[in-house]
Design an enzyme around this catalytic site. Structure first.
Site, PDB file in Angstrom:
ATOM      1  N   ASP A 118       0.610  -1.232  -0.006  1.00  0.00           N
ATOM      2  CA  ASP A 118      -0.079   0.235  -0.071  1.00  0.00           C
ATOM      3  C   ASP A 118       0.849   1.304   0.003  1.00  0.00           C
ATOM      4  OD1 ASP A 118       0.696   0.148   2.503  1.00  0.00           O
ATOM      5  OD2 ASP A 118      -1.153   0.923   3.382  1.00  0.00           O
ATOM      6  N   GLU A 128     -13.227   5.413   5.460  1.00  0.00           N
ATOM      7  CA  GLU A 128     -12.927   5.029   7.143  1.00  0.00           C
ATOM      8  C   GLU A 128     -12.960   6.399   7.749  1.00  0.00           C
ATOM      9  OE1 GLU A 128      -8.845   4.058   7.914  1.00  0.00           O
ATOM     10  OE2 GLU A 128      -9.306   3.044   9.881  1.00  0.00           O
ATOM     11  N   HIS A 146      -7.889   1.634   1.039  1.00  0.00           N
ATOM     12  CA  HIS A 146      -8.693   2.166   2.127  1.00  0.00           C
ATOM     13  C   HIS A 146      -9.867   3.181   1.656  1.00  0.00           C
ATOM     14  CE1 HIS A 146      -5.908  -0.036   4.639  1.00  0.00           C
ATOM     15  NE2 HIS A 146      -6.445   0.526   5.834  1.00  0.00           N
TER      16      HIS A 146
HETATM   17  N1  ADE Z   1      -2.401   1.983   8.392  1.00  0.00           N
HETATM   18  C1  ADE Z   1      -2.598   1.120   9.380  1.00  0.00           C
HETATM   19  N2  ADE Z   1      -3.758   1.098   9.827  1.00  0.00           N
HETATM   20  C2  ADE Z   1      -4.797   1.761   9.254  1.00  0.00           C
HETATM   21  C3  ADE Z   1      -5.873   2.243   8.966  1.00  0.00           C
HETATM   22  N3  ADE Z   1      -6.841   1.873   9.941  1.00  0.00           N
HETATM   23  N4  ADE Z   1      -6.404   2.844   8.153  1.00  0.00           N
HETATM   24  C4  ADE Z   1      -5.690   3.592   7.435  1.00  0.00           C
HETATM   25  N5  ADE Z   1      -4.408   3.275   7.216  1.00  0.00           N
HETATM   26  C5  ADE Z   1      -3.702   2.507   8.345  1.00  0.00           C
HETATM   27 ZN    ZN Z   2      -6.468  -0.656   7.557  1.00  0.00          ZN
END
Ligand code: ADE
Ligand code: ZN
Length: 371
Positions: free
Chosen positions: A168, A230, A227
């Site tokens: 990532d 979130e 991601h």
């Molecule tokens: N890197 C590690 N945990 C993460 C998360 N919950 N959201 C985005 N990046 C991350």
């Molecule tokens: Zn994550």
């Protein structure tokens, strides 16, 4: 969550202690639910490499690198891993990233993560790895790839855990990180690499800027798993789908705010990787009872359960399954269906998927016939 956090910090098997959730109506007590989940063969699709460092490993690394702000004793780490908000979580996360300083640290960490997975009956995991964080700190890229691949082979041979990688881009590190991550993914392409992701903060990090990097990765045959949604609204999930060609979404917690988005995800079988405890710990949702996983499932979206950064959040995958079972009021067959969702949404080949689904079905049948 206090019980789960305590258990994880001491290395035991966590028994969920979740006052804000109703008890299961299908299991007569919490231990039955925990026992069923513990024996269930599972896959883990949303879990971070450095974020999986157990308190014991973090403490060991901290002792080896005393200039770090990370506490070197296991008890103090529980306090250290209590987050005010998502920005504070990332600050702490990056201080742990800073403890992984040479290829041997990488190899040890990766193998120990697989050991922990084996203990939870996790058979296959797509581990999110951020190679840029390590190469920027001076670990040569080839040495990094060799370290994770050595650990992957040893984990398969010695522990029966099959690891694959999602490389990532750390969003906070900008386009230089995007360029470097793409170069390593496409140019060095370790055997276990299956997908390409985007992590880090979402606010102030627009997704469209990463389109050229995801285009390159996808053209090289990697799957897209950023991601999204979130800590931002459903617009960022749309951006991940539109610009980054997402095939699964990390979290997607805000997706239920947009019914059209839920419909789109359901129709195209685009899975959400749901990590309930993470979302509470980073304050993405106020508490477990308020988690929108029910709306996701009701809309027909494929939901898979992940643990994200388990020791940092005082959890593990088994605990997240038990939480999901209580949030969704699942019986044993429902929990097994959740495990099959993970298999289906994984990037395993079809025969391996069929074999794992067969194991899940056999486990469920044995459980039902023993009652
Ligand atoms: N890197 C590690 N945990 C993460 C998360 N919950 N959201 C985005 N990046 C991350
Ligand atoms: Zn994550």
């Amino acid at each position: 969550m206090a019980g789960a956090r305590r258990a994880a910090a001491t290395g035991g098997s966590p028994v969920p202690d979740l006052p804000d959730l109703p008890e299961s109506t299908h299991f007569t007590d919490a231990a039955d639910l925990t026992g069923f989940v513990a024996g269930l063969p599972k896959v883990e699709l949303h879990v971070h490499h450095v974020g999986s460092a157990s308190p014991r490993i973090v403490a060991e690394l901290a002792a080896r690198h005393p200039d770090s702000a990370v506490p070197a004793d296991v008890a103090a780490l529980a306090e250290f891993f209590t987050f005010r908000d998502f920005a504070h979580f990332l600050e702490i996360y990056l201080s742990v990233v800073d403890l992984v300083r040479d290829a041997e640290d990488v190899r040890l960490l990766t193998y120990e993560i697989a050991r922990e997975m084996a203990g939870q009956n996790i058979r296959y995991a797509e581990l999110t790895v951020t190679p840029f964080s390590s190469t920027r700190r001076g670990i040569p890229d080839i040495a990094f790839m060799e370290a994770i691949e050595d650990a992957r082979k040893a984990a398969a041979a010695e522990l029966g855990v099959s690891l694959r990688w999602c490389f990532d881009i750390p969003g906070e590190a900008g386009l230089e990180a995007a360029e470097e991550t793409t170069r390593m993914a496409c140019g060095l392409r370790p055997e276990g690499l299956v997908s390409f992701g985007l992590g880090g903060p979402e606010i102030g990090v627009p997704k469209p800027q990463f389109k050229p990097y995801f285009d390159r990765a996808v053209a090289e045959g990697l799957h897209s798993v950023p991601h999204a949604g979130e800590t931002t609204g459903p617009g960022s999930v749309w951006d991940a789908l539109t610009y980054l060609r997402a095939e699964r979404i990390g979290h997607g917690t805000s997706a239920p705010q947009d019914p059209r988005l839920l419909e789109y995800l359901a129709e195209r079988r685009i899975a959400l990787e749901v990590c309930p405890t993470s979302n509470v710990a980073t304050r993405a949702v106020p508490d477990l009872a308020a988690h929108p996983v029910r709306e996701m499932v009701r809309a027909g979206v494929p939901v898979t359960i992940g643990s994200d950064d388990p020791p940092m959040f005082g959890t593990d995958l088994n605990t997240e399954y038990a939480i999901a079972a209580r949030l969704l009021d699942l019986d044993a067959a429902g929990i097994a269906a959740l495990a099959r969702n993970g298999v289906e949404a994984s990037f395993l080949e079809a025969p391996a998927k069929a074999a794992l689904n067969g194991e899940i079905d056999a486990y469920l049948a044995a459980h039902l016939s023993a009652r």
